[in-house]
Design a protein around this motif. Structure first.
Motif, PDB file in Angstrom:
ATOM      1  N   LEU A  13       2.802   1.405   5.716  1.00 31.52           N
ATOM      2  CA  LEU A  13       2.209   2.194   4.714  1.00 31.52           C
ATOM      3  C   LEU A  13       1.991   0.684   3.567  1.00 31.52           C
ATOM      4  CD1 LEU A  13       1.253   4.026   2.502  1.00 31.52           C
ATOM      5  CD2 LEU A  13       3.993   3.621   1.209  1.00 31.52           C
ATOM      6  N   VAL A  14       2.398  -0.410   3.063  1.00 28.73           N
ATOM      7  CA  VAL A  14       2.168  -1.834   3.046  1.00 28.73           C
ATOM      8  C   VAL A  14       1.040  -2.284   3.303  1.00 28.73           C
ATOM      9  CG1 VAL A  14       2.879  -3.752   1.872  1.00 28.73           C
ATOM     10  CG2 VAL A  14       4.366  -1.886   1.773  1.00 28.73           C
ATOM     11  N   ALA A  15       1.266  -2.363   4.605  1.00 31.87           N
ATOM     12  CA  ALA A  15       0.332  -3.081   5.491  1.00 31.87           C
ATOM     13  C   ALA A  15      -0.780  -2.534   5.300  1.00 31.87           C
ATOM     14  CB  ALA A  15       0.962  -3.635   7.086  1.00 31.87           C
ATOM     15  N   GLY A  16      -0.905  -1.338   5.874  1.00 30.97           N
ATOM     16  CA  GLY A  16      -2.133  -0.269   5.599  1.00 30.97           C
ATOM     17  C   GLY A  16      -3.219  -0.324   4.526  1.00 30.97           C
ATOM     18  N   TYR A  17      -2.138  -0.072   3.070  1.00 33.16           N
ATOM     19  CA  TYR A  17      -2.950  -0.122   1.811  1.00 33.16           C
ATOM     20  C   TYR A  17      -3.685  -1.754   1.706  1.00 33.16           C
ATOM     21  CZ  TYR A  17      -2.700  -0.037  -3.156  1.00 33.16           C
ATOM     22  OH  TYR A  17      -2.600  -0.184  -4.434  1.00 33.16           O
ATOM     23  N   PHE A  18      -2.821  -2.555   2.263  1.00 31.67           N
ATOM     24  CA  PHE A  18      -3.866  -3.948   1.708  1.00 31.67           C
ATOM     25  C   PHE A  18      -4.756  -4.552   2.620  1.00 31.67           C
ATOM     26  CE2 PHE A  18      -0.168  -4.860  -0.798  1.00 31.67           C
ATOM     27  CZ  PHE A  18      -0.351  -6.117  -1.993  1.00 31.67           C
ATOM     28  N   VAL A  19      -4.572  -4.124   3.417  1.00 27.00           N
ATOM     29  CA  VAL A  19      -5.539  -3.620   4.696  1.00 27.00           C
ATOM     30  C   VAL A  19      -7.023  -3.227   4.252  1.00 27.00           C
ATOM     31  CG1 VAL A  19      -6.769  -2.893   7.491  1.00 27.00           C
ATOM     32  CG2 VAL A  19      -4.125  -3.782   6.868  1.00 27.00           C
ATOM     33  N   TYR A  20      -6.456  -1.462   3.832  1.00 25.96           N
ATOM     34  CA  TYR A  20      -7.393  -0.188   3.139  1.00 25.96           C
ATOM     35  C   TYR A  20      -8.377  -1.315   2.312  1.00 25.96           C
ATOM     36  CZ  TYR A  20      -9.745   3.063   1.119  1.00 25.96           C
ATOM     37  OH  TYR A  20     -10.768   4.466   0.795  1.00 25.96           O
ATOM     38  N   LEU A  21      -8.100  -2.501   1.118  1.00 22.84           N
ATOM     39  CA  LEU A  21      -7.824  -3.022  -0.612  1.00 22.84           C
ATOM     40  C   LEU A  21      -8.722  -4.158   0.604  1.00 22.84           C
ATOM     41  CD1 LEU A  21      -5.341  -2.626  -2.908  1.00 22.84           C
ATOM     42  CD2 LEU A  21      -7.212  -1.505  -2.693  1.00 22.84           C
ATOM     43  N   LEU A  22      -8.524  -4.628   2.042  1.00 25.06           N
ATOM     44  CA  LEU A  22      -8.707  -5.996   2.116  1.00 25.06           C
ATOM     45  C   LEU A  22     -10.266  -5.214   2.837  1.00 25.06           C
ATOM     46  CD1 LEU A  22      -6.406  -7.873   3.463  1.00 25.06           C
ATOM     47  CD2 LEU A  22      -7.491  -8.965   1.309  1.00 25.06           C
TER      48      LEU A  22
END
Length: 252
Positions: A13-22
């Motif tokens: 979830l954390v990785a996906g969230y930051f990928v979404y922002l990037l």
């Protein structure tokens, strides 16, 4: 197995969230940067024409210049200083990431916003999926932090402390720690980096983390100050974890 599965889900979830922002930051940068360059070029030409002819301008021409100047400032273009300042983009990656973070967290300062049709349409869909993702992210991080609270409470209970006292001390500990880490210390950092007073830093931190976001104070916007690379990315990460701390307080 359940604990390992929970940790894996949180990590994904954390990785996906930051990928979404990037990804969002990269798209906003691609959509808005060219249009901003054209706008800055037009503002520079307007300023040059004014400096060459300001003694001969009529009242109507002066009023038109003022209207154009106000519009440029509202769009984030500040025609001050030398021409090299026009080359600095409001939509570099650091600013774009910061903007993406303020969209999904619903802070919305209003000082930076997409102006192209493509950027505006993308912003609608980015927020539509990003805001629920942000809520899930904050809830999960808050839940993980609340496990630390339980461990602290269990430790105090084993030492013979009463449950009511444990609840009070746990809440007090995380409240005091959060105020120090997310309000007091960042305000010193903003005081040094932005040249604000300490009270202005506290005010900005509170208005930001409460998601009020007036936009009267925004980081990295002063043209006379030099900011280090990815300064606004660092601030965006502070905002996200500060919001997670507030989610923890609600959980407690």
């Amino acid at each position: 197995k359940a604990m390992c599965s929970g940790k894996l889900q949180t990590a994904l979830l954390v990785a996906g969230y930051f990928v979404y922002l990037l990804v969002g930051a990269a798209v906003f940068q691609a959509l808005e940067r060219t249009a901003e360059k054209q706008e800055k070029r037009a503002a520079a030409q307007m300023k040059e024409a004014f400096l060459q002819n300001f003694t001969q301008l009529t009242v109507a021409e002066m009023e038109q210049f003022m209207a154009n100047l106000i519009e440029a400032i509202q769009n984030g273009v500040y025609p001050v200083g030398n021409e090299s300042q026009f080359e600095e983009s409001n939509w570099d990656f650091s600013n774009s990431f910061f903007f993406a973070g303020t969209v999904v967290s619903t802070i919305g300062y209003g000082t930076l916003h997409p102006k192209t049709a493509g950027g505006q349409i993308f912003c609608v869909f980015f927020a539509l999926f990003g805001i629920p993702l942000n809520i899930v992210f904050l809830h999960r991080v808050g839940k993980m932090l609340s496990l630390l609270c339980k461990k602290l409470g269990k430790f105090l209970y084993e030492k013979g402390m009463r449950k009511k006292k444990i609840t009070f001390l746990t809440l007090l500990f995380f409240l005091a720690t959060g105020i120090l880490v997310f309000l007091c210390l960042p305000s010193v950092f903003f005081q040094i980096t932005e040249g604000w007073s300490y009270s202005e830093g506290i005010y900005f931190a509170f208005i930001t983390l409460s998601t009020i976001g007036f936009g009267d104070y925004v980081v990295g916007k002063q043209s006379d100050r030099k900011y280090f690379s990815y300064y606004r990315v660092l601030v965006a990460i502070w905002i996200l974890f500060g919001l997670a701390w507030i989610a923890l307080l609600f959980n407690l």
